[in-house]
Design an enzyme around this catalytic site. Structure first.
Site, PDB file in Angstrom:
ATOM      1  N   SER A  42      38.563  34.223  57.258  1.00  0.00           N
ATOM      2  CA  SER A  42      38.981  34.225  56.172  1.00  0.00           C
ATOM      3  C   SER A  42      40.297  33.174  56.191  1.00  0.00           C
ATOM      4  O   SER A  42      40.899  33.039  56.985  1.00  0.00           O
ATOM      5  CB  SER A  42      39.676  35.375  55.792  1.00  0.00           C
ATOM      6  OG  SER A  42      40.560  35.539  54.502  1.00  0.00           O
ATOM      7  N   TYR A  78      44.390  43.020  58.235  1.00  0.00           N
ATOM      8  CA  TYR A  78      43.500  42.095  57.915  1.00  0.00           C
ATOM      9  C   TYR A  78      43.555  40.597  58.442  1.00  0.00           C
ATOM     10  O   TYR A  78      42.661  40.181  59.363  1.00  0.00           O
ATOM     11  CB  TYR A  78      43.144  42.268  56.356  1.00  0.00           C
ATOM     12  CG  TYR A  78      42.018  41.345  55.929  1.00  0.00           C
ATOM     13  CD1 TYR A  78      40.683  41.813  55.919  1.00  0.00           C
ATOM     14  CD2 TYR A  78      42.033  40.185  55.098  1.00  0.00           C
ATOM     15  CE1 TYR A  78      39.666  40.945  55.782  1.00  0.00           C
ATOM     16  CE2 TYR A  78      41.092  39.315  54.976  1.00  0.00           C
ATOM     17  CZ  TYR A  78      39.895  39.701  55.015  1.00  0.00           C
ATOM     18  OH  TYR A  78      38.883  38.860  54.843  1.00  0.00           O
TER      19      TYR A  78
HETATM   20  N1  LIG Z   1      35.822  38.473  49.082  1.00  0.00           N
HETATM   21  C1  LIG Z   1      36.637  37.556  49.542  1.00  0.00           C
HETATM   22  O1  LIG Z   1      37.426  37.225  48.908  1.00  0.00           O
HETATM   23  C2  LIG Z   1      36.750  37.378  50.778  1.00  0.00           C
HETATM   24  C3  LIG Z   1      37.509  36.192  51.400  1.00  0.00           C
HETATM   25  C4  LIG Z   1      37.469  35.949  52.743  1.00  0.00           C
HETATM   26  C5  LIG Z   1      36.667  36.485  53.729  1.00  0.00           C
HETATM   27  N2  LIG Z   1      35.811  37.479  53.362  1.00  0.00           N
HETATM   28  C6  LIG Z   1      34.975  38.204  54.281  1.00  0.00           C
HETATM   29  O2  LIG Z   1      33.636  38.387  54.029  1.00  0.00           O
HETATM   30  C7  LIG Z   1      33.056  39.075  54.582  1.00  0.00           C
HETATM   31  C8  LIG Z   1      32.274  39.734  53.608  1.00  0.00           C
HETATM   32  O3  LIG Z   1      32.958  40.534  52.613  1.00  0.00           O
HETATM   33  P1  LIG Z   1      32.734  40.728  51.095  1.00  0.00           P
HETATM   34  O4  LIG Z   1      33.735  40.094  50.331  1.00  0.00           O
HETATM   35  O5  LIG Z   1      31.166  40.463  50.636  1.00  0.00           O
HETATM   36  O6  LIG Z   1      32.965  42.271  51.041  1.00  0.00           O
HETATM   37  P2  LIG Z   1      31.844  43.484  50.807  1.00  0.00           P
HETATM   38  O7  LIG Z   1      31.052  43.499  49.491  1.00  0.00           O
HETATM   39  O8  LIG Z   1      32.608  44.597  50.904  1.00  0.00           O
HETATM   40  O9  LIG Z   1      30.959  43.283  51.978  1.00  0.00           O
HETATM   41  C9  LIG Z   1      31.196  43.911  53.400  1.00  0.00           C
HETATM   42  C10 LIG Z   1      30.172  44.209  54.167  1.00  0.00           C
HETATM   43  O10 LIG Z   1      30.530  44.705  55.300  1.00  0.00           O
HETATM   44  C11 LIG Z   1      29.792  45.818  55.607  1.00  0.00           C
HETATM   45  N3  LIG Z   1      30.387  46.587  56.706  1.00  0.00           N
HETATM   46  C12 LIG Z   1      31.611  47.230  56.680  1.00  0.00           C
HETATM   47  N4  LIG Z   1      32.044  47.853  57.559  1.00  0.00           N
HETATM   48  C13 LIG Z   1      30.962  47.902  58.287  1.00  0.00           C
HETATM   49  C14 LIG Z   1      30.546  48.486  59.722  1.00  0.00           C
HETATM   50  N5  LIG Z   1      31.624  49.165  60.342  1.00  0.00           N
HETATM   51  N6  LIG Z   1      29.401  48.299  60.302  1.00  0.00           N
HETATM   52  C15 LIG Z   1      28.425  47.267  59.718  1.00  0.00           C
HETATM   53  N7  LIG Z   1      28.672  46.825  58.245  1.00  0.00           N
HETATM   54  C16 LIG Z   1      29.894  47.065  57.941  1.00  0.00           C
HETATM   55  C17 LIG Z   1      29.810  46.536  54.383  1.00  0.00           C
HETATM   56  O11 LIG Z   1      28.537  47.333  54.292  1.00  0.00           O
HETATM   57  P3  LIG Z   1      28.683  48.858  54.455  1.00  0.00           P
HETATM   58  O12 LIG Z   1      29.837  49.446  53.776  1.00  0.00           O
HETATM   59  O13 LIG Z   1      27.571  49.541  53.948  1.00  0.00           O
HETATM   60  O14 LIG Z   1      28.585  49.090  55.998  1.00  0.00           O
HETATM   61  C18 LIG Z   1      29.517  45.270  53.453  1.00  0.00           C
HETATM   62  O15 LIG Z   1      27.992  45.078  53.515  1.00  0.00           O
HETATM   63  C19 LIG Z   1      34.105  40.068  55.178  1.00  0.00           C
HETATM   64  O16 LIG Z   1      34.239  39.768  56.488  1.00  0.00           O
HETATM   65  C20 LIG Z   1      35.220  39.547  54.420  1.00  0.00           C
HETATM   66  O17 LIG Z   1      36.549  39.769  55.391  1.00  0.00           O
HETATM   67  C21 LIG Z   1      35.752  37.947  52.110  1.00  0.00           C
END
Ligand SMILES: NC(=O)c1ccc[n+]([C@@H]2O[C@H](COP(=O)([O-])OP(=O)(O)OC[C@H]3O[C@@H](n4cnc5c(N)ncnc54)[C@H](OP(=O)(O)O)[C@@H]3O)[C@@H](O)[C@H]2O)c1
Length: 261
Positions: free
Chosen positions: A142, A155
């Site tokens: 991130s 985080y």
């Molecule tokens: N959104 C942003 O602004 C942003 C910015 C920078 C980086 N990111 C990163 O991008 C990635 C995806 O995030 P997102 O924004 O798309 O959020 P999201 O929609 O909440 O997706 C997170 C995913 O991780 C899965 N997950 C969580 N805990 C898990 C576990 N113990 N085992 C396996 N899967 C797990 C969740 O599925 P389940 O709950 O079904 O397991 C979900 O599919 C993350 O690493 C996040 O830190 C996001």
């Protein structure tokens, strides 16, 4: 020399694909013709995603904080569907921590998924890819991993560690032909942002993020970062001497004011 994976090399495995960026990326890569194994804990969401692209998206329910389950899942994917040519280690959670009201469990849970869970995935993959002398692993960190932000001491620390992990792997695995990348998104509109109480400048959709990642995966670049007008500005701030950038971030985010009450 390393190179991006092609469909002839095998399939893509995406963790954290039940929603947000991971689900959007799975859809995009399946439309491009890739076979995509998708993991997360939410089995129903994975099945619904797979139903959109029958035979192209394969649900592999998994909790990445269980390292044995991760190793078994990777064995099973490769035995049943062929080599994982490219892994996008995207699963992650965001739990804000307010330092004046500390919560150790928030740190423990964050590190268990974002850091240890990703380490479990890396451990299941790098040996076999090195032996094959090819493969690609993209780790989703991130922009928050680049420098400190308020409420991100759990985080942000986990995401900073992932940038370092990816750098170490890139240094070591280049001579084995394994292409390592790190992804440093700014704000993306997904369920993960629901708990974020800050302004979210230059926020993009999950589909836009997936498009940037898909094109980055086809490149030899180490870092895939977007939206660049935000992440490059942030990096310029973090390039300042640390005391200056800490003061600047404090001021920009409203943390220089005395607490209420
Ligand atoms: N959104 C942003 O602004 C942003 C910015 C920078 C980086 N990111 C990163 O991008 C990635 C995806 O995030 P997102 O924004 O798309 O959020 P999201 O929609 O909440 O997706 C997170 C995913 O991780 C899965 N997950 C969580 N805990 C898990 C576990 N113990 N085992 C396996 N899967 C797990 C969740 O599925 P389940 O709950 O079904 O397991 C979900 O599919 C993350 O690493 C996040 O830190 C996001």
């Amino acid at each position: 020399m390393t190179r991006p994976a092609t469909q002839a090399d095998g399939l893509v495995w995406i963790t954290g694909a039940s929603s947000g960026i991971g689900a959007a990326l799975a859809r995009r890569l399946a439309r491009q013709g890739w076979t995509v194994a998708v993991s997360a804990r939410g089995e129903d969401a994975l099945k619904a995603l797979a139903a959109e692209h029958p035979g192209k998206i394969i649900p592999v329910p998994l909790d990445i904080s269980d390292a044995d389950a991760v190793a078994q899942a990777v064995d099973r994917i490769e035995a049943e569907h062929g080599p994982i040519a490219c892994a996008v280690l995207n699963a992650g959670i965001y739990i804000p921590v307010h330092a004046e009201n500390p919560d150790y469990q928030a740190y423990a849970k964050t590190f268990a998924v974002n850091l240890n869970g990703t380490a479990a995935c890396v451990s299941a993959l790098t040996g076999r890819m090195a032996k094959r002398r090819k493969g690609q692993i993209a780790i989703v960190s991130s922009a928050t991993g680049v420098g400190g932000m308020p409420t991100a001491s759990a985080y942000g620390a986990s995401k900073a560690a992932l940038i370092n992990m990816a750098e170490c792997l890139a240094i070591e695995l280049h001579r084995y032909g394994v292409h390592i990348q790190v992804i440093t998104p700014g704000f993306v509109e997904t369920p993960a942002q629901d708990d974020n109480e800050f302004p979210k400048p230059f926020m993009i959709s999950a589909e836009e993020a997936a498009s940037r990642i898909a094109s980055g995966l086809r490149s030899r670049r180490f870092e895939i970062t977007f939206p660049r007008r935000f992440t490059l500005a942030l990096k310029a701030i973090y390039a300042l001497p640390r005391a200056w950038h800490i003061a600047l971030v404090r001021r920009q985010t409203g943390w220089s004011k005395p607490p209420e009450g």
